[in-house]
Design a protein around this motif. Structure first.
Motif, PDB file in Angstrom:
ATOM      1  N   VAL A   9       0.718  -1.074   0.014  1.00  0.00           N
ATOM      2  CA  VAL A   9       0.166   0.276   0.361  1.00  0.00           C
ATOM      3  C   VAL A   9       0.773   1.356  -0.068  1.00  0.00           C
ATOM      4  O   VAL A   9       0.620   3.038  -1.028  1.00  0.00           O
ATOM      5  CB  VAL A   9      -0.976   0.167   1.133  1.00  0.00           C
ATOM      6  CG1 VAL A   9      -1.503   1.337   1.268  1.00  0.00           C
ATOM      7  CG2 VAL A   9      -2.174  -1.312   1.344  1.00  0.00           C
ATOM      8  N   ILE A  10       2.256   1.714   1.096  1.00  0.00           N
ATOM      9  CA  ILE A  10       3.056   2.718   0.946  1.00  0.00           C
ATOM     10  C   ILE A  10       3.583   2.806  -0.413  1.00  0.00           C
ATOM     11  O   ILE A  10       3.711   3.056  -0.986  1.00  0.00           O
ATOM     12  CB  ILE A  10       3.513   2.040   1.754  1.00  0.00           C
ATOM     13  CG1 ILE A  10       2.313   2.244   3.417  1.00  0.00           C
ATOM     14  CG2 ILE A  10       4.558   3.336   2.006  1.00  0.00           C
ATOM     15  CD1 ILE A  10       3.820   1.967   4.984  1.00  0.00           C
ATOM     16  N   TYR A  11       4.285   1.248  -1.097  1.00  0.00           N
ATOM     17  CA  TYR A  11       4.474   1.635  -1.862  1.00  0.00           C
ATOM     18  C   TYR A  11       3.880   2.174  -2.925  1.00  0.00           C
ATOM     19  O   TYR A  11       4.525   2.831  -3.819  1.00  0.00           O
ATOM     20  CB  TYR A  11       5.206   0.415  -2.923  1.00  0.00           C
ATOM     21  CG  TYR A  11       5.869   0.111  -3.318  1.00  0.00           C
ATOM     22  CD1 TYR A  11       7.760   0.904  -3.411  1.00  0.00           C
ATOM     23  CD2 TYR A  11       5.714  -0.566  -4.888  1.00  0.00           C
ATOM     24  CE1 TYR A  11       7.864   0.472  -5.237  1.00  0.00           C
ATOM     25  CE2 TYR A  11       6.341  -0.316  -6.275  1.00  0.00           C
ATOM     26  CZ  TYR A  11       7.786  -0.336  -5.669  1.00  0.00           C
ATOM     27  OH  TYR A  11       8.536  -0.335  -7.280  1.00  0.00           O
ATOM     28  N   ALA A  12       2.640   1.385  -3.574  1.00  0.00           N
ATOM     29  CA  ALA A  12       1.500   2.122  -4.223  1.00  0.00           C
ATOM     30  C   ALA A  12       1.419   3.595  -4.510  1.00  0.00           C
ATOM     31  O   ALA A  12       1.801   4.518  -5.006  1.00  0.00           O
ATOM     32  CB  ALA A  12       0.473   1.145  -4.399  1.00  0.00           C
ATOM     33  N   GLY A  20       2.524  11.146 -10.184  1.00  0.00           N
ATOM     34  CA  GLY A  20       1.079  12.454 -10.481  1.00  0.00           C
ATOM     35  C   GLY A  20       2.116  13.866 -10.182  1.00  0.00           C
ATOM     36  O   GLY A  20       1.669  14.923 -11.653  1.00  0.00           O
ATOM     37  N   GLY A  21       3.060  13.304  -9.140  1.00  0.00           N
ATOM     38  CA  GLY A  21       3.850  14.984  -9.483  1.00  0.00           C
ATOM     39  C   GLY A  21       4.885  15.495 -10.828  1.00  0.00           C
ATOM     40  O   GLY A  21       4.933  16.617 -11.004  1.00  0.00           O
ATOM     41  N   MET A  25       4.136  18.508 -13.118  1.00  0.00           N
ATOM     42  CA  MET A  25       5.852  19.611 -14.271  1.00  0.00           C
ATOM     43  C   MET A  25       5.224  19.250 -15.066  1.00  0.00           C
ATOM     44  O   MET A  25       5.744  20.859 -15.633  1.00  0.00           O
ATOM     45  CB  MET A  25       6.017  19.286 -13.235  1.00  0.00           C
ATOM     46  CG  MET A  25       6.654  18.876 -11.043  1.00  0.00           C
ATOM     47  SD  MET A  25       8.370  18.435 -10.691  1.00  0.00           S
ATOM     48  CE  MET A  25       9.784  18.870 -12.027  1.00  0.00           C
ATOM     49  N   ALA A  26       5.415  18.522 -15.629  1.00  0.00           N
ATOM     50  CA  ALA A  26       5.028  18.542 -16.829  1.00  0.00           C
ATOM     51  C   ALA A  26       4.408  19.160 -17.997  1.00  0.00           C
ATOM     52  O   ALA A  26       3.947  20.254 -18.429  1.00  0.00           O
ATOM     53  CB  ALA A  26       5.272  16.518 -17.317  1.00  0.00           C
TER      54      ALA A  26
END
Length: 239
Positions: A9-12, A20-21, A25-26
């Motif tokens: 869960v944490i990895y995902a 998303g970041g 930015m793109a």
């Protein structure tokens, strides 16, 4: 080695945040270029209703030299507090005609900028599946159509989508009249295709299998030309 559920869960979650970041930015980095390309495409569409755009031609320069843009209200009065680029036609379309902001693009004479050769008017409506829009250019008599440029969001490929993809179909509007005497009657795309309406100034041949899209175009033209009618009358009077 089998990972615990909390690890997965944490990895995902971390992966989602990072991706998303990067996408954000793109998108932000490309935003200015995207806006430039959208504005350039609109300028091309406006100019293409009155002249042929040659490959490699400096569209921005030509637009600056030959186009005067402003906004009018339903009464045909210029709204100096609003710029055309700030008018969202998809929003204005949903308003009552008397409340709409109406962009105008005047194409001036190459040797005499005080003389208006053509007036280009944006139009907006609804086709079979989704929004349709475009530009209608009128001759200096404010009656004869010089050219049109239509586009759509989701009309059926090969059928209703021809309003955007078929130059011959758009050319059918050239030379047609939006007035019959003093009455604004617009131009009607007829049902079916393969008929000759060269002797009728207010009718154009239709699109086989796309009757509802044609009706959408007819409603769009009638609706928006009536919205611009007071501006057109003032322009004719001043001319």
């Amino acid at each position: 080695m089998r990972q615990s559920n909390s690890y997965i869960v944490i990895y995902a979650a971390v992966l989602t945040i990072v991706c998303g970041g990067l996408l954000a930015m793109a998108a932000e980095g490309l935003k200015e270029k995207q806006q430039f390309n959208v504005a350039l495409e609109q300028k091309k569409n406006i100019l293409s209703t009155v002249i042929n755009i040659e490959e490699g031609q400096d569209v921005n320069r030509l637009y600056e030299q030959r186009v005067k843009q402003f906004v009018v209200d339903f009464n045909g009065d210029v709204r100096s507090d609003v710029k055309p680029q700030d008018v969202n036609l998809s929003v204005e379309y949903k308003k009552p005609a008397k409340d709409r902001l109406l962009p105008v693009y005047e194409f001036v004479n190459e040797s005499d900028s005080s003389k208006v050769d053509n007036v280009v008017l944006p139009v907006y409506g609804y086709g079979l599946w989704n929004d349709i829009w475009g530009f209608v250019a009128l001759e200096s008599d404010m009656n004869t159509i010089k050219g049109v440029k239509f586009d759509h969001k989701g009309e059926t490929p090969g059928l209703g989508a021809r309003i955007e993809s078929d130059p011959e179909l758009q050319a059918r509007y050239q030379g047609k009249s939006i007035y019959e005497g003093d009455k604004l009657v617009s131009v009607t795309m007829m049902k079916g295709e393969g008929n000759d309406y060269s002797d009728d100034k207010h009718k154009v041949d239709g699109m086989s299998g796309a009757t509802l899209t044609a009706k959408g175009v007819n409603n769009m033209l009638s609706d928006y030309l009536q919205s611009y009618e007071r501006y057109l009358k003032k322009k004719k009077t001043n001319s």
